[in-house]
Design a protein around this motif. Sequence first.
Motif, PDB file in Angstrom:
ATOM      1  N   PHE A 173       0.921  -1.276   0.016  1.00 35.27           N
ATOM      2  CA  PHE A 173      -0.043   0.191  -0.018  1.00 35.27           C
ATOM      3  C   PHE A 173       1.030   1.174   0.108  1.00 35.27           C
ATOM      4  CE2 PHE A 173      -3.408  -2.913   1.626  1.00 35.27           C
ATOM      5  CZ  PHE A 173      -4.282  -2.680   0.519  1.00 35.27           C
ATOM      6  N   ASN A 174       1.899   1.299   0.750  1.00 37.28           N
ATOM      7  CA  ASN A 174       3.015   2.418   0.731  1.00 37.28           C
ATOM      8  C   ASN A 174       3.301   2.874  -0.596  1.00 37.28           C
ATOM      9  OD1 ASN A 174       4.351   4.469   2.386  1.00 37.28           O
ATOM     10  ND2 ASN A 174       5.868   3.780   1.168  1.00 37.28           N
ATOM     11  N   TYR A 175       3.721   1.810  -1.420  1.00 31.40           N
ATOM     12  CA  TYR A 175       4.480   1.784  -2.736  1.00 31.40           C
ATOM     13  C   TYR A 175       3.248   1.938  -3.905  1.00 31.40           C
ATOM     14  CZ  TYR A 175       8.570   1.977  -0.324  1.00 31.40           C
ATOM     15  OH  TYR A 175       9.851   2.409   0.537  1.00 31.40           O
ATOM     16  N   LYS A 189      17.322  -5.932  -0.155  1.00 27.00           N
ATOM     17  CA  LYS A 189      17.362  -5.654  -1.898  1.00 27.00           C
ATOM     18  C   LYS A 189      16.061  -5.416  -2.192  1.00 27.00           C
ATOM     19  CE  LYS A 189      19.081  -5.395  -5.579  1.00 27.00           C
ATOM     20  NZ  LYS A 189      20.381  -4.350  -6.033  1.00 27.00           N
ATOM     21  N   LEU A 190      14.803  -6.017  -1.494  1.00 30.03           N
ATOM     22  CA  LEU A 190      13.728  -5.630  -1.687  1.00 30.03           C
ATOM     23  C   LEU A 190      13.263  -4.067  -1.515  1.00 30.03           C
ATOM     24  CD1 LEU A 190      10.664  -6.592  -2.892  1.00 30.03           C
ATOM     25  CD2 LEU A 190      10.213  -7.392  -0.322  1.00 30.03           C
ATOM     26  N   LEU A 191      13.557  -3.791  -0.083  1.00 32.23           N
ATOM     27  CA  LEU A 191      13.416  -2.271   0.055  1.00 32.23           C
ATOM     28  C   LEU A 191      14.146  -1.316  -0.774  1.00 32.23           C
ATOM     29  CD1 LEU A 191      13.523  -2.753   3.991  1.00 32.23           C
ATOM     30  CD2 LEU A 191      11.415  -2.669   2.508  1.00 32.23           C
ATOM     31  N   GLU A 192      15.392  -1.781  -1.330  1.00 30.73           N
ATOM     32  CA  GLU A 192      16.030  -0.895  -2.080  1.00 30.73           C
ATOM     33  C   GLU A 192      15.288  -0.838  -3.585  1.00 30.73           C
ATOM     34  OE1 GLU A 192      19.411  -1.444  -5.210  1.00 30.73           O
ATOM     35  OE2 GLU A 192      20.288  -2.297  -3.303  1.00 30.73           O
ATOM     36  N   LEU A 193      14.915  -1.871  -4.057  1.00 35.05           N
ATOM     37  CA  LEU A 193      14.146  -1.890  -5.236  1.00 35.05           C
ATOM     38  C   LEU A 193      12.942  -1.142  -5.142  1.00 35.05           C
ATOM     39  CD1 LEU A 193      14.678  -5.586  -6.342  1.00 35.05           C
ATOM     40  CD2 LEU A 193      16.043  -3.538  -7.419  1.00 35.05           C
ATOM     41  N   LEU A 194      12.145  -1.148  -3.952  1.00 38.07           N
ATOM     42  CA  LEU A 194      10.767  -0.140  -4.023  1.00 38.07           C
ATOM     43  C   LEU A 194      11.209   1.276  -3.663  1.00 38.07           C
ATOM     44  CD1 LEU A 194       9.190  -2.372  -1.218  1.00 38.07           C
ATOM     45  CD2 LEU A 194       8.661  -1.989  -3.643  1.00 38.07           C
ATOM     46  N   GLU A 195      12.227   1.591  -3.166  1.00 37.35           N
ATOM     47  CA  GLU A 195      12.681   2.884  -3.054  1.00 37.35           C
ATOM     48  C   GLU A 195      13.254   3.339  -4.149  1.00 37.35           C
ATOM     49  OE1 GLU A 195      13.146   5.403   0.064  1.00 37.35           O
ATOM     50  OE2 GLU A 195      11.429   4.147   0.101  1.00 37.35           O
ATOM     51  N   ARG A 253       9.638  11.235  -2.709  1.00 43.32           N
ATOM     52  CA  ARG A 253      10.662  11.762  -1.631  1.00 43.32           C
ATOM     53  C   ARG A 253      11.336  12.904  -1.788  1.00 43.32           C
ATOM     54  NH1 ARG A 253      12.270   7.263   1.616  1.00 43.32           N
ATOM     55  NH2 ARG A 253      12.924   8.868   2.895  1.00 43.32           N
ATOM     56  N   ALA A 254      11.344  13.064  -3.178  1.00 42.04           N
ATOM     57  CA  ALA A 254      12.145  14.654  -3.378  1.00 42.04           C
ATOM     58  C   ALA A 254      11.044  15.725  -3.145  1.00 42.04           C
ATOM     59  CB  ALA A 254      12.440  14.707  -4.890  1.00 42.04           C
ATOM     60  N   GLY A 255       9.797  15.538  -2.839  1.00 46.59           N
ATOM     61  CA  GLY A 255       8.770  16.721  -2.275  1.00 46.59           C
ATOM     62  C   GLY A 255       8.263  17.261  -3.660  1.00 46.59           C
ATOM     63  N   PHE A 256       8.177  16.589  -4.680  1.00 50.30           N
ATOM     64  CA  PHE A 256       7.247  17.137  -5.834  1.00 50.30           C
ATOM     65  C   PHE A 256       5.643  16.606  -5.306  1.00 50.30           C
ATOM     66  CE2 PHE A 256      11.584  16.521  -8.237  1.00 50.30           C
ATOM     67  CZ  PHE A 256      11.674  17.860  -8.405  1.00 50.30           C
ATOM     68  N   ALA A 257       5.286  15.777  -4.458  1.00 44.85           N
ATOM     69  CA  ALA A 257       4.118  15.537  -4.681  1.00 44.85           C
ATOM     70  C   ALA A 257       3.650  14.868  -3.155  1.00 44.85           C
ATOM     71  CB  ALA A 257       3.955  14.298  -5.442  1.00 44.85           C
ATOM     72  N   PRO A 258       2.444  15.335  -2.610  1.00 43.72           N
ATOM     73  CA  PRO A 258       2.236  14.930  -1.120  1.00 43.72           C
ATOM     74  C   PRO A 258       2.366  13.568  -0.671  1.00 43.72           C
ATOM     75  CG  PRO A 258       0.195  15.559  -2.387  1.00 43.72           C
ATOM     76  CD  PRO A 258       1.347  15.775  -3.445  1.00 43.72           C
ATOM     77  N   THR A 259       2.209  12.715  -1.596  1.00 43.65           N
ATOM     78  CA  THR A 259       2.013  11.258  -1.385  1.00 43.65           C
ATOM     79  C   THR A 259       2.550  10.465  -2.672  1.00 43.65           C
ATOM     80  OG1 THR A 259      -0.256  10.759  -2.571  1.00 43.65           O
ATOM     81  CG2 THR A 259      -0.033  11.424  -0.031  1.00 43.65           C
ATOM     82  N   ALA A 260       2.997   9.314  -2.471  1.00 45.14           N
ATOM     83  CA  ALA A 260       3.407   8.311  -3.482  1.00 45.14           C
ATOM     84  C   ALA A 260       2.302   8.135  -4.658  1.00 45.14           C
ATOM     85  CB  ALA A 260       3.863   7.019  -3.244  1.00 45.14           C
ATOM     86  N   VAL A 261       1.187   8.182  -4.205  1.00 45.31           N
ATOM     87  CA  VAL A 261      -0.175   7.964  -4.810  1.00 45.31           C
ATOM     88  C   VAL A 261      -0.204   9.289  -5.818  1.00 45.31           C
ATOM     89  CG1 VAL A 261      -2.721   8.055  -5.106  1.00 45.31           C
ATOM     90  CG2 VAL A 261      -1.586   6.844  -3.212  1.00 45.31           C
ATOM     91  N   ALA A 262       0.144  10.485  -5.570  1.00 42.89           N
ATOM     92  CA  ALA A 262       0.248  11.746  -6.252  1.00 42.89           C
ATOM     93  C   ALA A 262       1.270  11.640  -7.195  1.00 42.89           C
ATOM     94  CB  ALA A 262      -0.060  12.797  -5.408  1.00 42.89           C
TER      95      ALA A 262
END
Length: 203
Positions: A59-61, A85-91, A100-109
């Motif tokens: 859900f987070n990603y 490795k799984l977490l790295e691939l997701l990030e 994460r760069a701050g261009f959107a309020p959520t990963a969904v956006a």
Amino acid sequence: MSRYTGPRLKVMRALGCELPGLSRKPLGERNYPPGQHGQRPKRKSEFGSQLIEKQKLRFNYGLGERQIQRLFREAKRDKAPTGEKLLELLERRLDNFVFRAGFAPTAVAARQLVRHKHVLLNGRLVNIPSIRIRPGDRITLTERARKIPVVVEALAEPALSRPEWLAFDEASLSAQVMRTPSADEVPFPVEVQQVVEYYAVRL
């Protein structure tokens, strides 16, 4: 399984964890599972605990079940520990980087920004949220995107502090990948070994 479009806060309450990629809303006082029996203490089985940790990532990603299974298989083939490795691939997903760069309020956006061709990767217009970023990649927004109210608000007040693995340039409103993200830089608590054990007996 299709992408989830239902109540986001309800999901976070069910998982007992705030997921910044899913919603900016805090759990607040209702930090117990939804439903009329939500406040009753429940004994979690081993399967239940593993499922919760896996669902946090899903859900987070913003991934479907097939997508995360594919990533798990890839992580398992790597020499590094499977969970890390799984977490790295997701990030390293492009939509996550935009968030994460701050261009959107959520990963969904952020995913929507990418899908609607508002994001430039190394100067080229892209529309695939799952593109895997690498050290040295530079991400910017189109001129049109910089005027979108949601983007303006997110840049003025980012949902999360920017991680050390990216460099943000205020003048050009661009972000560059400085290094590969590590597992401990995931912005929410997750016991990834539980995820590994969940899929170990199912894939």
